[in-house]
Design an enzyme around this catalytic site. Structure first.
Site, PDB file in Angstrom:
ATOM      1  CE  LYS A  28      -8.316  71.713 -80.389  1.00  0.00           C
ATOM      2  NZ  LYS A  28      -7.601  72.360 -81.434  1.00  0.00           N
ATOM      3  N   GLY A  31     -10.485  77.381 -81.467  1.00  0.00           N
ATOM      4  CA  GLY A  31     -10.655  78.548 -82.337  1.00  0.00           C
ATOM      5  C   GLY A  31     -11.830  79.426 -81.942  1.00  0.00           C
ATOM      6  N   GLY A  64      -5.790  77.576 -76.125  1.00  0.00           N
ATOM      7  CA  GLY A  64      -4.566  78.360 -76.316  1.00  0.00           C
ATOM      8  C   GLY A  64      -4.685  79.818 -75.911  1.00  0.00           C
ATOM      9  CG  ASP A 184      -5.073  70.491 -83.256  1.00  0.00           C
ATOM     10  OD1 ASP A 184      -6.282  70.660 -83.041  1.00  0.00           O
ATOM     11  OD2 ASP A 184      -4.302  71.426 -83.568  1.00  0.00           O
ATOM     12  CE  LYS A 243      -6.318  73.592 -86.308  1.00  0.00           C
ATOM     13  NZ  LYS A 243      -6.597  73.364 -84.885  1.00  0.00           N
TER      14      LYS A 243
HETATM   15  P1  ADP Z   1      -6.955  76.359 -83.580  1.00  0.00           P
HETATM   16  O1  ADP Z   1      -7.203  77.387 -82.543  1.00  0.00           O
HETATM   17  O2  ADP Z   1      -8.214  75.890 -84.229  1.00  0.00           O
HETATM   18  O3  ADP Z   1      -6.070  75.227 -83.123  1.00  0.00           O
HETATM   19  P2  ADP Z   1      -4.651  77.360 -85.085  1.00  0.00           P
HETATM   20  O4  ADP Z   1      -4.446  78.825 -85.215  1.00  0.00           O
HETATM   21  O5  ADP Z   1      -3.788  76.609 -84.156  1.00  0.00           O
HETATM   22  O6  ADP Z   1      -6.193  77.121 -84.782  1.00  0.00           O
HETATM   23  O7  ADP Z   1      -4.475  76.687 -86.549  1.00  0.00           O
HETATM   24  C1  ADP Z   1      -5.142  77.152 -87.699  1.00  0.00           C
HETATM   25  C2  ADP Z   1      -4.261  78.119 -88.496  1.00  0.00           C
HETATM   26  O8  ADP Z   1      -3.312  77.435 -89.318  1.00  0.00           O
HETATM   27  C3  ADP Z   1      -5.011  78.956 -89.532  1.00  0.00           C
HETATM   28  O9  ADP Z   1      -5.670  80.051 -88.954  1.00  0.00           O
HETATM   29  C4  ADP Z   1      -3.904  79.384 -90.505  1.00  0.00           C
HETATM   30  O10 ADP Z   1      -3.361  80.629 -90.156  1.00  0.00           O
HETATM   31  C5  ADP Z   1      -2.816  78.355 -90.298  1.00  0.00           C
HETATM   32  N1  ADP Z   1      -2.447  77.658 -91.538  1.00  0.00           N
HETATM   33  C6  ADP Z   1      -1.195  77.406 -91.928  1.00  0.00           C
HETATM   34  N2  ADP Z   1      -1.140  76.764 -93.119  1.00  0.00           N
HETATM   35  C7  ADP Z   1      -2.424  76.594 -93.518  1.00  0.00           C
HETATM   36  C8  ADP Z   1      -3.034  75.994 -94.675  1.00  0.00           C
HETATM   37  N3  ADP Z   1      -2.316  75.463 -95.670  1.00  0.00           N
HETATM   38  N4  ADP Z   1      -4.378  76.005 -94.747  1.00  0.00           N
HETATM   39  C9  ADP Z   1      -5.124  76.544 -93.755  1.00  0.00           C
HETATM   40  N5  ADP Z   1      -4.610  77.119 -92.651  1.00  0.00           N
HETATM   41  C10 ADP Z   1      -3.270  77.167 -92.512  1.00  0.00           C
HETATM   42 MG    MG Z   2      -3.944  75.184 -82.491  1.00  0.00          MG
END
Ligand code: ADP
Ligand code: MG
Length: 292
Positions: A28, A31, A64, A184, A243
């Site tokens: 996947k 980011g 996103g 995800d 995730k």
């Molecule tokens: P992506 O673009 O990779 O889908 P997201 O922003 O959707 O990324 O998801 C990742 C985010 O989840 C991290 O940047 C963080 O802010 C958040 N997050 C929430 N809880 C946790 C946790 N326990 N550990 C790590 N990240 C977390």
């Molecule tokens: Mg995401």
């Protein structure tokens, strides 16, 4: 690095090449690795290398920020509930145009620039991802689709033909309607349906943190029940929820290991696959023995 060291790196990777030969690995992509130019190039090089050493990579992508940008251009404010985008009719049209269009084709041509062969698909192609409206307590998410059926035939055909399938998370309803599914979740379900060896989720943090505020609280190995508990207690929130759920879907569906990796680190895919180093968070059924 000396010539001897270079050779040693390759020799050390040999058992891993052998172990993953012919195996399916679902990645996947999202980011920073999808935004930052140098990281983008590195991920594509990693995918092409995986393919060349005999792995069957399947790439699932999000997008996103690009969808949010397109929404803002026409005056719409993105809104998320539990890490899922609230998707009205106009938003689902934008999501399909962006994700199945420019984002998907951009990735396909990047892979070609790196010497690979790729084909871009959305969940509508070959009826790959069939979804229904996702029901979430206390909120109407609109056209967010919960995938209820994965038809892997087209993906298998492409893999067999030597192509890397690049999949956007646009799904189709039973009446042909368009759904925006979480990438995800799609990656987790695809990994299970394809009987993949691994699910690798790239993101912008080191992995799952016991305390989001503390970058040193990385949880490097979790069992299914430990992972479930993190969602239930709220230790994991926002974008990390889908995730962790994706890891659960994959491992419960028979995938031996699901990993959340730091896409900001150079070549994190190669490090995870081809070295002894345990990076990020690994979710396995039992959660005890380290299996790379
Ligand atoms: P992506 O673009 O990779 O889908 P997201 O922003 O959707 O990324 O998801 C990742 C985010 O989840 C991290 O940047 C963080 O802010 C958040 N997050 C929430 N809880 C946790 C946790 N326990 N550990 C790590 N990240 C977390
Ligand atoms: Mg995401």
């Amino acid at each position: 690095m000396s010539e001897a060291e270079r050779a040693r790196v390759l020799v050390e990777a040999l058992p891993y090449f052998r172990r993953y030969h012919g195996k399916t690995v679902v990645v996947k992509y999202g980011g920073a690795a999808m935004v930052q130019e140098d990281l983008k190039q590195q991920v594509m090089a990693d995918i092409v290398l995986m393919h060349i050493v005999g792995i069957r990579p399947v790439l699932v992508h999000g997008g996103g920020p690009e969808v949010s940008e397109a929404m803002k251009k026409i005056g719409k404010e993105p809104l998320f509930v539990r890490g899922l985008r609230v998707t009205d009719e106009e938003t689902v049209r934008i999501a399909e145009m962006v994700l199945a269009g420019t984002t998907n084709k951009g990735i396909v041509s990047l892979i070609h620039q790196h010497g690979g062969r790729a084909v871009g698909l959305s969940g509508k192609d070959g009826n790959l991802l069939v979804a229904r409206k996702m029901e979430v307590e206390g909120a109407d998410l609109g056209f967010v689709g919960e995938v209820i059926q994965v038809n892997t035939h087209l993906v298998e055909t492409l893999l067999h033909g030597g192509y890397v399938p690049v999949i956007s998370s646009i799904a189709v309803g039973s009446r042909g309607e368009t759904f925006n599914s979480n990438a995800d979740h799609v990656a987790g379900q695809l990994a299970a349906a394809l009987r993949a060896e691994k699910l690798l989720l790239l993101t912008d943090v080191r992995g799952i943190l016991a305390d989001v505020q503390d970058a040193n609280s990385l949880l490097s190995h979790l069992s299914l029940s430990q992972a479930r508990e993190l969602v239930e207690t709220g230790a994991v929130d926002r974008g990390m929820i889908p995730k962790v759920e994706a890891c659960l879907m994959a491992v419960e569906g028979g995938v031996p290991g699901a990993h959340i990796l730091d896409g900001r680190a150079p070549h994190s895919l190669l490090t995870e696959l081809f070295t002894d180093q345990g990076v990020g968070t690994m979710v396995t059924r039992a959660g005890d023995s380290h299996s790379g």
